[in-house]
Design a protein around this motif. Structure first.
Motif, PDB file in Angstrom:
ATOM      1  N   ASP A  50       0.811  -0.860   0.227  1.00  0.00           N
ATOM      2  CA  ASP A  50      -0.388   0.147   0.235  1.00  0.00           C
ATOM      3  C   ASP A  50       1.018   0.843   0.184  1.00  0.00           C
ATOM      4  OD1 ASP A  50      -2.261  -1.444  -0.212  1.00  0.00           O
ATOM      5  OD2 ASP A  50      -2.762  -1.097   2.197  1.00  0.00           O
ATOM      6  N   THR A  51      -0.254   2.125  -1.123  1.00  0.00           N
ATOM      7  CA  THR A  51       1.518   3.642  -1.168  1.00  0.00           C
ATOM      8  C   THR A  51       1.154   4.117   0.267  1.00  0.00           C
ATOM      9  OG1 THR A  51       0.410   3.853  -3.140  1.00  0.00           O
ATOM     10  CG2 THR A  51       1.109   6.116  -1.994  1.00  0.00           C
ATOM     11  N   SER A  52       0.117   3.693   1.369  1.00  0.00           N
ATOM     12  CA  SER A  52      -0.208   4.009   2.880  1.00  0.00           C
ATOM     13  C   SER A  52       0.998   4.146   3.752  1.00  0.00           C
ATOM     14  CB  SER A  52      -1.279   4.260   2.958  1.00  0.00           C
ATOM     15  OG  SER A  52      -1.044   2.780   3.421  1.00  0.00           O
ATOM     16  N   THR A  53       1.212   3.012   3.164  1.00  0.00           N
ATOM     17  CA  THR A  53       2.417   2.218   4.509  1.00  0.00           C
ATOM     18  C   THR A  53       3.670   2.184   3.794  1.00  0.00           C
ATOM     19  OG1 THR A  53       1.565   0.353   4.067  1.00  0.00           O
ATOM     20  CG2 THR A  53       3.446  -0.065   4.993  1.00  0.00           C
ATOM     21  N   ILE A  54       4.138   3.159   2.476  1.00  0.00           N
ATOM     22  CA  ILE A  54       5.402   3.710   2.089  1.00  0.00           C
ATOM     23  C   ILE A  54       5.496   4.831   2.734  1.00  0.00           C
ATOM     24  CG2 ILE A  54       6.471   4.729   0.201  1.00  0.00           C
ATOM     25  CD1 ILE A  54       6.738   1.309   0.621  1.00  0.00           C
ATOM     26  N   ILE A  55       4.197   5.479   2.671  1.00  0.00           N
ATOM     27  CA  ILE A  55       4.525   7.222   3.469  1.00  0.00           C
ATOM     28  C   ILE A  55       4.868   6.862   5.186  1.00  0.00           C
ATOM     29  CG2 ILE A  55       3.052   9.172   3.596  1.00  0.00           C
ATOM     30  CD1 ILE A  55       1.741   9.068   1.067  1.00  0.00           C
ATOM     31  N   ALA A  56       4.007   6.166   5.017  1.00  0.00           N
ATOM     32  CA  ALA A  56       4.416   5.842   6.732  1.00  0.00           C
ATOM     33  C   ALA A  56       6.144   5.680   6.628  1.00  0.00           C
ATOM     34  CB  ALA A  56       3.629   4.843   7.277  1.00  0.00           C
ATOM     35  N   GLY A  57       6.458   4.593   6.260  1.00  0.00           N
ATOM     36  CA  GLY A  57       8.367   3.781   6.010  1.00  0.00           C
ATOM     37  C   GLY A  57       8.726   4.815   5.660  1.00  0.00           C
ATOM     38  N   LEU A  58       8.494   5.763   4.846  1.00  0.00           N
ATOM     39  CA  LEU A  58       9.549   7.398   4.195  1.00  0.00           C
ATOM     40  C   LEU A  58       9.606   8.645   5.271  1.00  0.00           C
ATOM     41  CD1 LEU A  58      11.000   8.655   2.350  1.00  0.00           C
ATOM     42  CD2 LEU A  58       9.119   9.261   1.126  1.00  0.00           C
ATOM     43  N   ALA A  59       8.033   8.376   6.127  1.00  0.00           N
ATOM     44  CA  ALA A  59       8.349   9.453   7.140  1.00  0.00           C
ATOM     45  C   ALA A  59       9.229   9.231   8.474  1.00  0.00           C
ATOM     46  CB  ALA A  59       6.338   9.338   7.697  1.00  0.00           C
ATOM     47  N   VAL A  60       9.164   7.570   8.536  1.00  0.00           N
ATOM     48  CA  VAL A  60       9.950   7.488   9.101  1.00  0.00           C
ATOM     49  C   VAL A  60      11.764   7.656   9.007  1.00  0.00           C
ATOM     50  CG1 VAL A  60      10.356   5.394  10.951  1.00  0.00           C
ATOM     51  CG2 VAL A  60       8.236   5.378  10.042  1.00  0.00           C
ATOM     52  N   LEU A  61      11.400   7.664   8.158  1.00  0.00           N
ATOM     53  CA  LEU A  61      13.295   7.590   7.521  1.00  0.00           C
ATOM     54  C   LEU A  61      13.566   8.985   8.045  1.00  0.00           C
ATOM     55  CD1 LEU A  61      13.767   5.348   5.106  1.00  0.00           C
ATOM     56  CD2 LEU A  61      14.441   4.856   6.811  1.00  0.00           C
ATOM     57  N   LEU A  62      12.862  10.259   7.653  1.00  0.00           N
ATOM     58  CA  LEU A  62      12.611  11.241   7.523  1.00  0.00           C
ATOM     59  C   LEU A  62      12.654  12.460   8.971  1.00  0.00           C
ATOM     60  CD1 LEU A  62      10.130  12.763   5.433  1.00  0.00           C
ATOM     61  CD2 LEU A  62      12.366  12.508   4.936  1.00  0.00           C
ATOM     62  N   TYR A  63      12.393  11.617  10.015  1.00  0.00           N
ATOM     63  CA  TYR A  63      11.891  11.499  10.998  1.00  0.00           C
ATOM     64  C   TYR A  63      13.516  11.160  11.984  1.00  0.00           C
ATOM     65  CZ  TYR A  63      10.621  11.976  16.095  1.00  0.00           C
ATOM     66  OH  TYR A  63       9.936  12.042  17.458  1.00  0.00           O
ATOM     67  N   PHE A  64      14.010   9.477  11.511  1.00  0.00           N
ATOM     68  CA  PHE A  64      15.057   9.330  11.910  1.00  0.00           C
ATOM     69  C   PHE A  64      16.291  10.344  11.353  1.00  0.00           C
ATOM     70  CE2 PHE A  64      19.072   6.332  10.811  1.00  0.00           C
ATOM     71  CZ  PHE A  64      19.097   6.085  11.620  1.00  0.00           C
ATOM     72  N   LEU A  65      15.902  10.672   9.818  1.00  0.00           N
ATOM     73  CA  LEU A  65      17.685  11.393   9.365  1.00  0.00           C
ATOM     74  C   LEU A  65      17.677  12.803  10.203  1.00  0.00           C
ATOM     75  CD1 LEU A  65      19.211  11.637   7.153  1.00  0.00           C
ATOM     76  CD2 LEU A  65      18.146  13.044   5.676  1.00  0.00           C
ATOM     77  N   SER A  66      15.634  13.496  10.473  1.00  0.00           N
ATOM     78  CA  SER A  66      15.546  15.079  11.765  1.00  0.00           C
ATOM     79  C   SER A  66      16.822  15.141  12.663  1.00  0.00           C
ATOM     80  CB  SER A  66      14.388  15.058  11.257  1.00  0.00           C
ATOM     81  OG  SER A  66      14.517  17.097  11.468  1.00  0.00           O
ATOM     82  N   PRO A  67      16.923  15.983  12.694  1.00  0.00           N
ATOM     83  CA  PRO A  67      17.672  16.446  14.005  1.00  0.00           C
ATOM     84  C   PRO A  67      16.933  16.649  15.194  1.00  0.00           C
ATOM     85  CG  PRO A  67      18.881  18.092  12.915  1.00  0.00           C
ATOM     86  CD  PRO A  67      17.991  17.153  11.786  1.00  0.00           C
ATOM     87  N   LEU A  68      15.746  17.684  14.832  1.00  0.00           N
ATOM     88  CA  LEU A  68      14.877  17.622  15.639  1.00  0.00           C
ATOM     89  C   LEU A  68      13.404  17.379  15.322  1.00  0.00           C
ATOM     90  CD1 LEU A  68      15.380  22.064  13.441  1.00  0.00           C
ATOM     91  CD2 LEU A  68      16.129  20.417  16.709  1.00  0.00           C
ATOM     92  N   ASP A  69      13.265  16.350  16.660  1.00  0.00           N
ATOM     93  CA  ASP A  69      12.096  15.583  17.053  1.00  0.00           C
ATOM     94  C   ASP A  69      11.580  15.993  18.112  1.00  0.00           C
ATOM     95  OD1 ASP A  69      14.124  14.090  17.446  1.00  0.00           O
ATOM     96  OD2 ASP A  69      14.266  13.171  15.655  1.00  0.00           O
ATOM     97  N   LEU A  70      11.261  15.169  18.479  1.00  0.00           N
ATOM     98  CA  LEU A  70      10.422  14.905  19.768  1.00  0.00           C
ATOM     99  C   LEU A  70      11.595  15.018  20.676  1.00  0.00           C
ATOM    100  CD1 LEU A  70       7.676  13.149  20.290  1.00  0.00           C
ATOM    101  CD2 LEU A  70       7.083  15.130  19.992  1.00  0.00           C
TER     102      LEU A  70
END
Length: 166
Positions: free
Chosen positions: A81-101
């Motif tokens: 599902d495209t929604s799974t890919i979007i969620a996966g890409l979002a997780v990768l973006l979050y992982f990459l970002s130095p600014l998160d929670l």
């Protein structure tokens, strides 16, 4: 359900992660930009390569997630599902970002929210990740003209309880 996965579930419902989901949805239509993100995530994962145990399991899962999104972007794997890919890409973006929670520059604690979110993703999409790994193994076997090799233990999905508990 482990507390790490529960923490990841909480993060996945946070407004900050929602922003990463929106960004991932917009990026999905830009394969070159996704490829840049995937290279950056792979480089960040490689920096952690010297760690073992649960951390190594997460690194391996992160690499699988990079491979999954990459195969989807190139069009070689679309049985998801495209929604799974979007969620996966979002997780990768979050992982990459130095600014998160919890900012990544804070030693150890800074990576715990990233680890929790990856753990949540693994738990939620375990069947889809397993199907991708099976496809990946059969595709590699087809390309080399040999029968698929039996699944290696380091490529099998770790039990959720193993993550963060070694």
């Amino acid at each position: 359900m482990s507390s790490l996965v529960q923490r990841g579930l909480q993060i996945s419902k946070n407004l900050i992660f929602s922003a990463f989901l929106q960004r991932a949805g917009k990026l999905l239509g830009k394969p070159f930009r996704v490829a840049v993100v995937l290279r950056e995530v792979a480089a960040k994962l490689d920096d952690k390569n010297s760690n073992k145990g649960a951390i190594q399991q997460l690194v391996d899962m992160g690499r699988t997630l990079v491979a999954l999104v990459s195969a989807y972007i190139t069009g070689s794997y679309r049985q998801i599902d495209t929604s799974t890919i979007i969620a996966g890409l979002a997780v990768l973006l979050y992982f990459l970002s130095p600014l998160d929670l919890v900012p990544d520059f804070i030693p150890v604690v800074g990576l715990l929210d990233d680890v929790a979110l990856i753990s949540w993703f693994i738990s939620k999409f375990a069947e889809e990740i397993a199907r991708f790994r099976q496809w990946e193994a059969s595709s590699a076997a087809s390309a080399s003209g040999t029968a698929p090799a039996p699944a290696r233990s380091d490529r099998s999905l770790p039990a959720v309880a193993e993550l963060g508990h070694s």
